[in-house]
Design an enzyme around this catalytic site. Structure first.
Site, PDB file in Angstrom:
ATOM      1  N   SER A  56      63.647  10.858  57.940  1.00 23.35           N
ATOM      2  CA  SER A  56      64.769  10.022  58.345  1.00 23.35           C
ATOM      3  C   SER A  56      66.001  10.336  57.480  1.00 23.35           C
ATOM      4  O   SER A  56      66.440  11.483  57.438  1.00 23.35           O
ATOM      5  CB  SER A  56      64.372   8.546  58.300  1.00 23.35           C
ATOM      6  OG  SER A  56      65.304   7.744  58.983  1.00 23.35           O
ATOM      7  N   ASP A 111      61.397   8.185  69.698  1.00 30.16           N
ATOM      8  CA  ASP A 111      62.061   7.579  68.535  1.00 30.16           C
ATOM      9  C   ASP A 111      63.187   6.669  69.016  1.00 30.16           C
ATOM     10  O   ASP A 111      64.142   7.118  69.640  1.00 30.16           O
ATOM     11  CB  ASP A 111      62.612   8.684  67.619  1.00 30.16           C
ATOM     12  CG  ASP A 111      63.020   8.176  66.246  1.00 30.16           C
ATOM     13  OD1 ASP A 111      63.441   7.013  66.130  1.00 30.16           O
ATOM     14  OD2 ASP A 111      62.928   8.968  65.293  1.00 30.16           O
ATOM     15  N   HIS A 143      59.687   6.449  65.491  1.00 27.82           N
ATOM     16  CA  HIS A 143      60.271   6.792  64.187  1.00 27.82           C
ATOM     17  C   HIS A 143      59.185   6.632  63.129  1.00 27.82           C
ATOM     18  O   HIS A 143      59.141   5.643  62.384  1.00 27.82           O
ATOM     19  CB  HIS A 143      61.473   5.883  63.909  1.00 27.82           C
ATOM     20  CG  HIS A 143      62.358   6.390  62.815  1.00 27.82           C
ATOM     21  ND1 HIS A 143      63.121   7.518  62.957  1.00 27.82           N
ATOM     22  CD2 HIS A 143      62.576   5.941  61.561  1.00 27.82           C
ATOM     23  CE1 HIS A 143      63.797   7.729  61.843  1.00 27.82           C
ATOM     24  NE2 HIS A 143      63.474   6.782  60.977  1.00 27.82           N
TER      25      HIS A 143
END
Length: 170
Positions: A56, A111, A143
């Protein structure tokens, strides 16, 4: 996090690929992380044996660090990550004439926080600027990390950093 404050790598105006980057906090973190890299080098680790990466925002930070400050590292990985459309990384690479670290990137197609298309656009832009890239899509992955993704990453790292053999003086 519905507006709650949290500890992150750098500040964002919002989670979007079409807003400006918060360059002050990105640059500040690049300096902090450069100090850590410099310490590793002082302790005997060659820069060409260092891989930068993360998940991320960590992957976004790794791309900033590698492609703006440390183009002599062994590689970069970014999992469920993206760069803003007007990223300072793209601007820095437009003036590049050196060999760049390879990018290994993975992203889930489901995601909901960082859309798959943002990761794919980041990869395509970096490729157009001279970065050797690989992009791996994972169907139905949100995610999060997945075992198969981590196994692919592990294989890539072992390929980039094979075991060093000891040299004997016989």
């Amino acid at each position: 996090m519905r507006g709650a404050l949290s500890t992150v790598w750098f500040d964002r105006w919002k989670i979007s690929d079409d807003c400006p980057e918060h360059s002050e906090t990105i640059d500040s973190m690049c300096r902090v992380l450069t100090d850590l890299i410099d310490d590793e080098v002082k302790n005997g680790i060659s820069k060409n044996r260092i891989i930068l990466g993360g998940f991320s925002m960590g992957g976004g930070m790794a791309m900033h660090l590698a492609y703006r400050c440390h183009r002599d590292v062994a590689g970069v990985f970014a999992l469920s990550s993206f760069l803003n459309k007007t990223s300072a990384v793209y601007q820095a690479l437009q003036k590049n004439e050196s060999v760049l670290p390879e990018l290994f990137q993975c992203h889930g197609t489901a995601d909901e926080l960082v859309p798959h298309s943002w990761g794919e656009e980041t990869n395509n832009m970096l490729k157009s600027l001279g970065v050797t890239t690989s992009f791996h899509s994972f169907p139905n992955l949100n995610h999060e990390l997945h075992k198969i993704e981590l196994e692919k990453l592990s294989s890539w790292i072992v390929k980039k950093l094979p075991m060093e053999t000891a040299v004997s003086n016989k």
